[in-house]
Enzyme design. Structure first.
Site, mmCIF file in Angstrom:
data_model
loop_
_atom_site.group_PDB
_atom_site.id
_atom_site.type_symbol
_atom_site.label_atom_id
_atom_site.label_comp_id
_atom_site.label_asym_id
_atom_site.label_seq_id
_atom_site.Cartn_x
_atom_site.Cartn_y
_atom_site.Cartn_z
ATOM 1 N N GLY A 15 0.523 -0.862 -0.122
ATOM 2 C CA GLY A 15 0.289 -0.100 0.512
ATOM 3 C C GLY A 15 0.915 1.423 -0.094
ATOM 4 N N ALA A 16 1.665 1.180 -0.407
ATOM 5 C CA ALA A 16 2.933 2.409 -0.789
ATOM 6 C C ALA A 16 3.002 3.473 -1.675
ATOM 7 C CB ALA A 16 3.942 1.780 -0.999
ATOM 8 N N ASN A 92 1.104 -2.806 5.539
ATOM 9 C CA ASN A 92 0.104 -1.828 6.262
ATOM 10 C C ASN A 92 -1.089 -1.446 5.071
ATOM 11 O OD1 ASN A 92 0.004 1.431 5.714
ATOM 12 N ND2 ASN A 92 0.196 1.261 3.879
ATOM 13 N N TYR A 158 -13.568 -4.697 9.318
ATOM 14 C CA TYR A 158 -12.372 -4.496 8.885
ATOM 15 C C TYR A 158 -11.978 -3.950 11.011
ATOM 16 C CZ TYR A 158 -8.788 -0.461 10.146
ATOM 17 O OH TYR A 158 -8.226 -0.092 10.522
ATOM 18 N N ALA A 160 -12.581 -6.661 13.183
ATOM 19 C CA ALA A 160 -12.587 -8.113 13.862
ATOM 20 C C ALA A 160 -11.279 -8.352 12.455
ATOM 21 C CB ALA A 160 -13.864 -9.131 12.809
ATOM 22 N N LYS A 162 -8.239 -6.764 12.122
ATOM 23 C CA LYS A 162 -7.096 -5.731 12.712
ATOM 24 C C LYS A 162 -7.321 -6.952 13.369
ATOM 25 C CE LYS A 162 -6.276 -3.163 9.825
ATOM 26 N NZ LYS A 162 -5.143 -3.037 8.949
#
Length: 251
Positions: A15-16, A92, A158, A160, A162
């Site tokens: 995710g850069a 990320n 989301y 859950a 994480k």
């Protein structure tokens, strides 16, 4: 000469193209590392291209669909081949789909876990399977305060996912600690990013009032914490979750 503490090291950051992933990649490159940077095939890659233009053959961009197993496996294989192995991994990338619990489609649940849990699992698995096995390596998985407090705004899938990242990282850290591999999480609160920008714009006071420090984080608030967790200074930290939430999460 500018201090480059990561000179000669390699890193893979997912995710850069924007936000935190871009800032972490930039800071690692400035610190001397070679960095592989993933971006969505259907997304904007300008941020990655900018870093490739600036840092030349130390910066590598890879289009990757993290919801696809083969694409995720290929990302690691290509980055490891291009850079001669991966010393640092920063998971990320993530997705933040919306929906009240009773309305969440099963496909949304599965997609959330594919991107937020399965992809990091695959990349961590490949990271710790590299040879030689006696090289110090660091993993940082990005989680959220929602992993510990749940979602209050319609993001149960989301939250859950994480939470799953936290327990996965703890289990991984226990298994690989004596092999010179450290695995940690960083928990974020609200940070300016493409993923949450619309929500922040719609209700800025709601989100700001939940943060004791009183402001939304910027990527450059968080990136130095991740670089610390990748550095030799954090060698005695593993299996931990570092909170960088402006006080949204206090434990």
């Amino acid at each position: 000469m500018i201090d480059q503490p990561f000179r000669g090291r390699t890193a893979l950051v997912t995710g850069a193209a924007t936000g935190l992933g871009w800032e972490v990649s930039r800071q690692l490159l400035e610190a001397g590392a070679s960095v592989g940077m993933s971006y969505r095939p259907d997304g904007h890659s300008d941020g990655v291209a900018q870093l490739v233009d600036k840092f030349g053959n130390r910066a590598h961009g890879y289009a990757c669909d993290l919801a696809d197993v083969a694409s995720t496996e290929r990302l690691f294989q290509d980055a490891a081949y291009d850079m001669g192995g991966i010393d640092h991994l920063v998971n990320n990338a993530g997705t933040w789909l919306s929906g009240q619990f009773e309305d969440i489609p099963v496909n949304d649940w599965d997609l959330t876990f594919a991107i937020n849990v399965r992809a990091p699992f695959i990349l961590c698995q490949k990271m710790v399977s590299q040879e030689p096995a006696n090289i110090t390596r660091k993993i940082v998985n990005v989680t959220s305060q929602a992993a510990f407090q749940g979602s209050t705004t319609g993001h149960a899938h989301y939250a859950a996912s994480k939470a799953a990242i936290v327990t996965m990282t703890m289990s991984l850290a226990r298994e690989v600690a004596q092999r010179g591999i450290n695995a940690n999480c960083i928990a974020l609160g609200m940070m300016e990013s493409n993923m949450v920008r619309d929500s922040i714009t719609a209700r800025p006071d709601y989100y700001r009032n939940r943060i004791p420090i009183g402001r939304i984080a910027q990527p450059n608030d968080i990136a130095p914490v991740i670089l610390f967790l990748l550095s030799p200074e954090s060698d005695y930290i593993t299996g931990a979750t570092v909170n960088a939430t402006g006080g949204m999460l206090m434990r």
